[in-house]
Design a protein around this motif. Structure first.
Motif, mmCIF file in Angstrom:
data_model
loop_
_atom_site.group_PDB
_atom_site.id
_atom_site.type_symbol
_atom_site.label_atom_id
_atom_site.label_comp_id
_atom_site.label_asym_id
_atom_site.label_seq_id
_atom_site.Cartn_x
_atom_site.Cartn_y
_atom_site.Cartn_z
ATOM 1 N N GLU A 36 -35.299 0.611 75.470
ATOM 2 C CA GLU A 36 -34.250 -0.399 74.853
ATOM 3 C C GLU A 36 -34.840 -0.699 73.362
ATOM 4 O OE1 GLU A 36 -31.126 -3.402 76.002
ATOM 5 O OE2 GLU A 36 -32.253 -3.030 77.534
ATOM 6 N N GLY A 37 -33.991 -0.567 72.575
ATOM 7 C CA GLY A 37 -33.486 -0.849 71.550
ATOM 8 C C GLY A 37 -35.461 -0.312 70.482
ATOM 9 N N GLY A 38 -35.433 0.880 71.353
ATOM 10 C CA GLY A 38 -36.701 1.555 70.445
ATOM 11 C C GLY A 38 -36.447 2.678 69.293
ATOM 12 N N GLY A 39 -35.044 2.447 69.082
ATOM 13 C CA GLY A 39 -34.929 2.835 67.572
ATOM 14 C C GLY A 39 -34.079 4.198 67.596
ATOM 15 N N GLY A 40 -34.146 4.917 69.516
ATOM 16 C CA GLY A 40 -34.239 6.795 69.256
ATOM 17 C C GLY A 40 -35.692 7.683 69.416
ATOM 18 N N ARG A 41 -36.675 6.806 69.212
ATOM 19 C CA ARG A 41 -37.821 7.113 69.139
ATOM 20 C C ARG A 41 -38.767 7.709 71.000
ATOM 21 N NH1 ARG A 41 -38.294 3.404 64.976
ATOM 22 N NH2 ARG A 41 -39.561 2.687 65.824
ATOM 23 N N ALA A 42 -39.015 8.448 70.324
ATOM 24 C CA ALA A 42 -39.991 8.974 72.273
ATOM 25 C C ALA A 42 -41.144 8.741 71.935
ATOM 26 C CB ALA A 42 -39.672 10.072 72.560
ATOM 27 N N VAL A 43 -41.542 7.607 73.498
ATOM 28 C CA VAL A 43 -42.407 6.914 72.910
ATOM 29 C C VAL A 43 -43.500 7.542 73.815
ATOM 30 C CG1 VAL A 43 -43.942 4.995 74.181
ATOM 31 C CG2 VAL A 43 -41.626 4.151 73.075
ATOM 32 N N LEU A 44 -44.319 7.668 73.109
ATOM 33 C CA LEU A 44 -45.245 9.104 73.382
ATOM 34 C C LEU A 44 -47.324 7.968 73.726
ATOM 35 C CD1 LEU A 44 -44.591 11.623 70.949
ATOM 36 C CD2 LEU A 44 -44.147 11.441 73.810
ATOM 37 N N GLY A 45 -47.835 8.809 73.949
ATOM 38 C CA GLY A 45 -49.094 7.647 74.093
ATOM 39 C C GLY A 45 -49.147 6.624 75.471
ATOM 40 N N PHE A 46 -49.918 5.894 75.649
ATOM 41 C CA PHE A 46 -50.020 4.747 76.658
ATOM 42 C C PHE A 46 -49.723 3.513 76.088
ATOM 43 C CE2 PHE A 46 -52.426 8.929 77.752
ATOM 44 C CZ PHE A 46 -52.667 8.944 79.294
ATOM 45 N N GLY A 47 -49.198 2.952 77.472
ATOM 46 C CA GLY A 47 -48.850 1.591 76.821
ATOM 47 C C GLY A 47 -50.590 0.551 78.058
ATOM 48 N N VAL A 48 -50.815 -0.220 77.381
ATOM 49 C CA VAL A 48 -51.950 -0.945 78.235
ATOM 50 C C VAL A 48 -51.411 -1.472 79.071
ATOM 51 C CG1 VAL A 48 -52.759 -3.493 78.744
ATOM 52 C CG2 VAL A 48 -52.261 -2.339 76.233
ATOM 53 N N GLY A 49 -51.887 -1.405 80.848
ATOM 54 C CA GLY A 49 -51.535 -0.851 81.990
ATOM 55 C C GLY A 49 -51.479 -0.217 82.689
ATOM 56 N N ASP A 50 -51.278 1.058 82.044
ATOM 57 C CA ASP A 50 -50.951 2.504 81.915
ATOM 58 C C ASP A 50 -52.289 3.058 82.723
ATOM 59 O OD1 ASP A 50 -48.385 2.441 81.018
ATOM 60 O OD2 ASP A 50 -48.722 3.784 80.033
ATOM 61 N N GLU A 51 -51.612 3.600 83.864
ATOM 62 C CA GLU A 51 -52.931 4.383 84.745
ATOM 63 C C GLU A 51 -53.000 6.125 84.389
ATOM 64 O OE1 GLU A 51 -55.126 3.123 87.320
ATOM 65 O OE2 GLU A 51 -54.193 1.088 87.149
ATOM 66 N N ALA A 52 -54.063 6.978 83.873
ATOM 67 C CA ALA A 52 -54.914 7.551 83.704
ATOM 68 C C ALA A 52 -56.170 8.108 84.295
ATOM 69 C CB ALA A 52 -54.938 7.279 82.068
ATOM 70 N N VAL A 53 -55.824 9.886 83.539
ATOM 71 C CA VAL A 53 -57.322 10.587 84.766
ATOM 72 C C VAL A 53 -58.134 10.576 83.216
ATOM 73 C CG1 VAL A 53 -57.938 12.112 85.893
ATOM 74 C CG2 VAL A 53 -55.967 10.967 86.754
ATOM 75 N N ILE A 54 -59.203 10.776 83.173
ATOM 76 C CA ILE A 54 -60.014 10.638 82.207
ATOM 77 C C ILE A 54 -60.283 12.717 83.023
ATOM 78 C CG2 ILE A 54 -62.422 11.260 81.153
ATOM 79 C CD1 ILE A 54 -62.467 7.764 82.051
ATOM 80 N N THR A 55 -60.023 13.747 81.769
ATOM 81 C CA THR A 55 -60.257 14.877 81.871
ATOM 82 C C THR A 55 -61.427 15.861 80.084
ATOM 83 O OG1 THR A 55 -58.441 15.743 80.039
ATOM 84 C CG2 THR A 55 -58.067 15.195 82.680
ATOM 85 N N ASP A 56 -61.425 16.361 80.659
ATOM 86 C CA ASP A 56 -62.355 17.391 79.039
ATOM 87 C C ASP A 56 -63.661 16.421 78.512
ATOM 88 O OD1 ASP A 56 -60.809 19.729 80.199
ATOM 89 O OD2 ASP A 56 -59.144 19.205 79.101
ATOM 90 N N LEU A 57 -64.269 15.754 79.185
ATOM 91 C CA LEU A 57 -65.057 15.041 78.793
ATOM 92 C C LEU A 57 -66.105 15.750 78.505
ATOM 93 C CD1 LEU A 57 -64.644 11.023 79.464
ATOM 94 C CD2 LEU A 57 -64.053 11.915 77.130
#
Length: 107
Positions: A36-57
């Motif tokens: 909401e209030g994002g101006g119609g732009r899709a949010v890509l990437g991660f936000g603080v607190g998001d859980e991720a899996v590390i790959t391809d290091l």
């Protein structure tokens, strides 16, 4: 004209250190969350607190496949993450292309 624009986009991405192959397609972006209030732009990437899996290091392959939590905003081409595994707490900075959402969603 379109070919020149595409070449300029590739040059720009290379200059800022973004691997063009890690970018999402229009089809993938269409399914991305728009806050909401994002101006119609899709949010890509991660936000603080998001859980991720590390790959391809390559330099630290032992961390591949482990879950982490994003602990700060994207900066300097990387996300700061905190990894907790087998009693070890490790803070590190990881490139977007080396993170996938733990829930399997879009980056």
């Amino acid at each position: 004209e379109a070919a020149v624009a595409l070449l300029e986009a590739d040059t720009f991405l290379a200059a800022v250190g973004i691997n063009a192959s890690s970018l999402l397609t229009i089809k993938e972006v269409a399914g991305a969350e728009v806050p909401e209030g994002g101006g119609g732009r899709a949010v890509l990437g991660f936000g603080v607190g998001d859980e991720a899996v590390i790959t391809d290091l390559v330099k630290a392959p032992g961390w591949n496949g482990l879950r982490c939590t994003v602990v700060g905003p994207f900066s300097g081409g990387r996300y700061p993450v905190c990894l907790r595994h087998a009693g070890v707490v490790k803070n590190m900075r990881v490139r977007l292309e080396n993170l996938v959402r733990a829930d399997g969603g879009l980056r």
